[in-house]
Design a protein around this motif. Structure first.
Motif, PDB file in Angstrom:
ATOM      1  N   SER A   1      12.763  16.395  -7.201  1.00 28.23           N
ATOM      2  CA  SER A   1      11.924  16.417  -6.009  1.00 28.23           C
ATOM      3  C   SER A   1      11.076  15.141  -5.939  1.00 28.23           C
ATOM      4  N   ALA A   2      10.511  14.745  -7.077  1.00 32.01           N
ATOM      5  CA  ALA A   2       9.685  13.530  -7.118  1.00 32.01           C
ATOM      6  C   ALA A   2      10.543  12.307  -6.802  1.00 32.01           C
ATOM      7  N   ALA A   3      11.777  12.294  -7.329  1.00 36.42           N
ATOM      8  CA  ALA A   3      12.668  11.153  -7.083  1.00 36.42           C
ATOM      9  C   ALA A   3      13.014  11.068  -5.602  1.00 36.42           C
ATOM     10  N   TYR A   4      13.261  12.210  -4.982  1.00 32.52           N
ATOM     11  CA  TYR A   4      13.602  12.224  -3.550  1.00 32.52           C
ATOM     12  C   TYR A   4      12.428  11.694  -2.720  1.00 32.52           C
ATOM     13  N   LEU A   5      11.237  12.205  -3.036  1.00 33.21           N
ATOM     14  CA  LEU A   5      10.065  11.745  -2.287  1.00 33.21           C
ATOM     15  C   LEU A   5       9.840  10.250  -2.519  1.00 33.21           C
ATOM     16  N   GLY A   6      10.145   9.805  -3.741  1.00 34.38           N
ATOM     17  CA  GLY A   6      10.009   8.378  -4.057  1.00 34.38           C
ATOM     18  C   GLY A   6      10.829   7.510  -3.115  1.00 34.38           C
TER      19      GLY A   6
ATOM     20  N   PRO B   1       5.931  31.996  -4.195  1.00 36.69           N
ATOM     21  CA  PRO B   1       4.894  31.547  -5.125  1.00 36.69           C
ATOM     22  C   PRO B   1       5.488  30.644  -6.207  1.00 36.69           C
ATOM     23  N   ALA B   2       4.779  29.581  -6.537  1.00 39.29           N
ATOM     24  CA  ALA B   2       5.240  28.663  -7.582  1.00 39.29           C
ATOM     25  C   ALA B   2       5.045  29.314  -8.954  1.00 39.29           C
ATOM     26  N   VAL B   3       5.856  28.877  -9.915  1.00 41.63           N
ATOM     27  CA  VAL B   3       5.699  29.377 -11.287  1.00 41.63           C
ATOM     28  C   VAL B   3       4.524  28.651 -11.919  1.00 41.63           C
ATOM     29  N   ARG B   4       3.566  29.386 -12.447  1.00 44.68           N
ATOM     30  CA  ARG B   4       2.413  28.799 -13.125  1.00 44.68           C
ATOM     31  C   ARG B   4       2.196  29.516 -14.456  1.00 44.68           C
ATOM     32  N   ARG B   5       1.561  28.813 -15.389  1.00 44.16           N
ATOM     33  CA  ARG B   5       1.210  29.449 -16.659  1.00 44.16           C
ATOM     34  C   ARG B   5       0.152  30.518 -16.416  1.00 44.16           C
TER      35      ARG B   5
ATOM     36  N   ALA C   1       2.438  17.447   0.544  1.00 41.75           N
ATOM     37  CA  ALA C   1       2.559  17.379  -0.920  1.00 41.75           C
ATOM     38  C   ALA C   1       1.407  16.530  -1.450  1.00 41.75           C
ATOM     39  N   TRP C   2       0.866  16.949  -2.573  1.00 39.98           N
ATOM     40  CA  TRP C   2      -0.235  16.201  -3.209  1.00 39.98           C
ATOM     41  C   TRP C   2       0.384  15.080  -4.019  1.00 39.98           C
ATOM     42  N   THR C   3       0.088  13.845  -3.720  1.00 44.45           N
ATOM     43  CA  THR C   3       0.639  12.741  -4.519  1.00 44.45           C
ATOM     44  C   THR C   3      -0.431  11.694  -4.854  1.00 44.45           C
ATOM     45  N   THR C   4      -0.197  11.032  -5.979  1.00 42.85           N
ATOM     46  CA  THR C   4      -1.119   9.981  -6.432  1.00 42.85           C
ATOM     47  C   THR C   4      -0.385   8.754  -6.988  1.00 42.85           C
ATOM     48  N   LEU C   5       0.949   8.826  -7.046  1.00 43.85           N
ATOM     49  CA  LEU C   5       1.668   7.746  -7.733  1.00 43.85           C
ATOM     50  C   LEU C   5       1.425   6.371  -7.107  1.00 43.85           C
ATOM     51  N   HIS C   6       1.113   6.318  -5.826  1.00 38.95           N
ATOM     52  CA  HIS C   6       0.901   5.008  -5.197  1.00 38.95           C
ATOM     53  C   HIS C   6      -0.341   4.308  -5.763  1.00 38.95           C
TER      54      HIS C   6
ATOM     55  N   ARG D   1      13.955  20.099 -11.826  1.00 45.47           N
ATOM     56  CA  ARG D   1      13.819  20.273 -10.368  1.00 45.47           C
ATOM     57  C   ARG D   1      12.638  19.467  -9.842  1.00 45.47           C
ATOM     58  N   ILE D   2      11.531  19.493 -10.598  1.00 44.39           N
ATOM     59  CA  ILE D   2      10.353  18.724 -10.170  1.00 44.39           C
ATOM     60  C   ILE D   2      10.685  17.236 -10.174  1.00 44.39           C
ATOM     61  N   ARG D   3      11.435  16.830 -11.185  1.00 42.96           N
ATOM     62  CA  ARG D   3      11.821  15.411 -11.278  1.00 42.96           C
ATOM     63  C   ARG D   3      12.692  15.002 -10.084  1.00 42.96           C
TER      64      ARG D   3
ATOM     65  N   TYR E   1       5.469   0.745  -2.076  1.00 42.75           N
ATOM     66  CA  TYR E   1       4.621   0.800  -3.280  1.00 42.75           C
ATOM     67  C   TYR E   1       4.830   2.130  -4.002  1.00 42.75           C
ATOM     68  N   TYR E   2       4.905   3.193  -3.225  1.00 47.22           N
ATOM     69  CA  TYR E   2       5.104   4.512  -3.820  1.00 47.22           C
ATOM     70  C   TYR E   2       6.459   4.564  -4.551  1.00 47.22           C
ATOM     71  N   ARG E   3       7.483   4.002  -3.925  1.00 51.75           N
ATOM     72  CA  ARG E   3       8.826   4.003  -4.522  1.00 51.75           C
ATOM     73  C   ARG E   3       8.829   3.275  -5.867  1.00 51.75           C
TER      74      ARG E   3
HETATM   75  C1  LIG Z   1      -3.470  15.199  -9.166  1.00 55.10           C
HETATM   76  C2  LIG Z   1      -2.004  15.391  -8.821  1.00 55.10           C
HETATM   77  C3  LIG Z   1      -1.217  14.290  -8.605  1.00 55.10           C
HETATM   78  C4  LIG Z   1       0.138  14.440  -8.271  1.00 55.10           C
HETATM   79  N1  LIG Z   1       0.878  13.333  -7.986  1.00 55.10           N
HETATM   80  C5  LIG Z   1       2.165  13.495  -7.600  1.00 55.10           C
HETATM   81  C6  LIG Z   1       2.938  12.375  -7.161  1.00 55.10           C
HETATM   82  O1  LIG Z   1       2.451  11.256  -7.069  1.00 55.10           O
HETATM   83  N2  LIG Z   1       4.220  12.603  -6.810  1.00 55.10           N
HETATM   84  C7  LIG Z   1       4.790  13.846  -6.842  1.00 55.10           C
HETATM   85  O2  LIG Z   1       5.976  13.981  -6.496  1.00 55.10           O
HETATM   86  N3  LIG Z   1       4.087  14.917  -7.250  1.00 55.10           N
HETATM   87  C8  LIG Z   1       2.788  14.772  -7.604  1.00 55.10           C
HETATM   88  N4  LIG Z   1       2.057  15.859  -7.972  1.00 55.10           N
HETATM   89  C9  LIG Z   1       2.747  17.158  -8.123  1.00 55.10           C
HETATM   90  C10 LIG Z   1       3.074  17.837  -6.799  1.00 55.10           C
HETATM   91  O3  LIG Z   1       1.961  17.792  -5.927  1.00 55.10           O
HETATM   92  C11 LIG Z   1       3.425  19.320  -7.030  1.00 55.10           C
HETATM   93  O4  LIG Z   1       2.377  20.019  -7.601  1.00 55.10           O
HETATM   94  C12 LIG Z   1       4.643  19.450  -7.902  1.00 55.10           C
HETATM   95  O5  LIG Z   1       5.713  18.803  -7.273  1.00 55.10           O
HETATM   96  C13 LIG Z   1       5.048  20.912  -8.168  1.00 55.10           C
HETATM   97  O6  LIG Z   1       5.245  21.586  -6.961  1.00 55.10           O
HETATM   98  P1  LIG Z   1       4.457  22.951  -6.678  1.00 55.10           P
HETATM   99  O7  LIG Z   1       2.977  22.621  -6.698  1.00 55.10           O
HETATM  100  O8  LIG Z   1       4.922  23.366  -5.309  1.00 55.10           O
HETATM  101  O9  LIG Z   1       4.813  23.908  -7.767  1.00 55.10           O
HETATM  102  C14 LIG Z   1       0.697  15.734  -8.211  1.00 55.10           C
HETATM  103  C15 LIG Z   1      -0.114  16.845  -8.390  1.00 55.10           C
HETATM  104  C16 LIG Z   1      -1.463  16.675  -8.662  1.00 55.10           C
HETATM  105  C17 LIG Z   1      -2.332  17.894  -8.804  1.00 55.10           C
END
Ligand SMILES: Cc1cc2nc3c(=O)[nH]c(=O)nc-3n(C[C@H](O)[C@H](O)[C@H](O)COP(=O)(O)O)c2cc1C
Length: 164
Positions: free
Chosen positions: A54-59, A151-155, A111-116, A50-52, A29-31
């Motif tokens: 990473s997200a694709a790999y986790l997918g 440390p991650a890059v943040r605004r 890792a924090w994820t919600t895509l599922h 890079r984030i993309r 489902y996540y994929r």
């Molecule tokens: C509410 C929320 C939902 C997220 N959902 C996903 C997700 O489903 N998949 C994913 O790869 N990253 C998701 N992320 C982003 C990652 O958790 C992470 O923040 C991002 O990859 C950047 O990495 P960093 O926090 O180490 O800088 C989500 C972050 C938040 C706060």
């Protein structure tokens, strides 16, 4: 366990998914959801790429992660209330973040994820969740390899003194 919750009710529930068959099904489902998300997004810069990646790999690998922790909350009614939901989610999400920090201090990566959640109903059925339970976060958890954390890059912090 020390995270705050409204009225100290601790309405959270944690489904710790270790069964390989269930992990594979949640992972599928996540994929699927990741595939649609990536098809609809266009990274603006190098960091976005890079984030993309990473997200694709986790997918592709969510189902392979040894432990998937699904953070859930009990709600008054299955249908989500209208209006501001900060009071609801604020009673789950701090505890989820505490879990992630606790993992980090013990050599585990998360890792924090919600895509599922696009398939929240299907996952609820798969895991036998009662109708008054909603899902807030899916946290893949595993021992990490390498120690290249930084440390991650943040605004910059958008603080507004007294008024916006
Ligand atoms: C509410 C929320 C939902 C997220 N959902 C996903 C997700 O489903 N998949 C994913 O790869 N990253 C998701 N992320 C982003 C990652 O958790 C992470 O923040 C991002 O990859 C950047 O990495 P960093 O926090 O180490 O800088 C989500 C972050 C938040 C706060």
């Amino acid at each position: 366990m020390q995270a705050p919750s409204g009225g100290n009710e601790q309405p959270w529930h944690w489904i710790v998914i270790t069964d390989p068959g269930l992990r594979a099904q949640v992972g599928e489902y996540y994929r699927r959801s990741t595939e649609s998300y990536l098809a609809a997004s266009e990274p603006a810069d190098e960091a976005g790429m890079r984030i993309r990646d990473s997200a694709a790999y986790l997918g592709e690998h969510m189902g392979d992660v040894p432990v998937l922790v699904l953070g859930c909350i009990t709600v008054a009614a299955p249908r989500m209330m209208d209006g501001n939901q900060a009071g609801l989610w604020g009673s789950l999400l701090p505890a989820a973040w505490s879990y992630m920090l606790a993992c980090r201090s013990r050599g585990l990566g998360t890792a924090w994820t919600t895509l599922h959640l696009r398939y929240e109903g299907e996952v609820a059925e798969l895991l036998g969740l009662p109708g008054n339970v909603r899902q807030g976060v899916l946290i893949p958890t595993a021992y990490y390899t390498g120690e290249t954390f930084r440390p991650a890059v943040r605004r910059t912090l958008p603080i507004h003194e007294n008024r916006w």
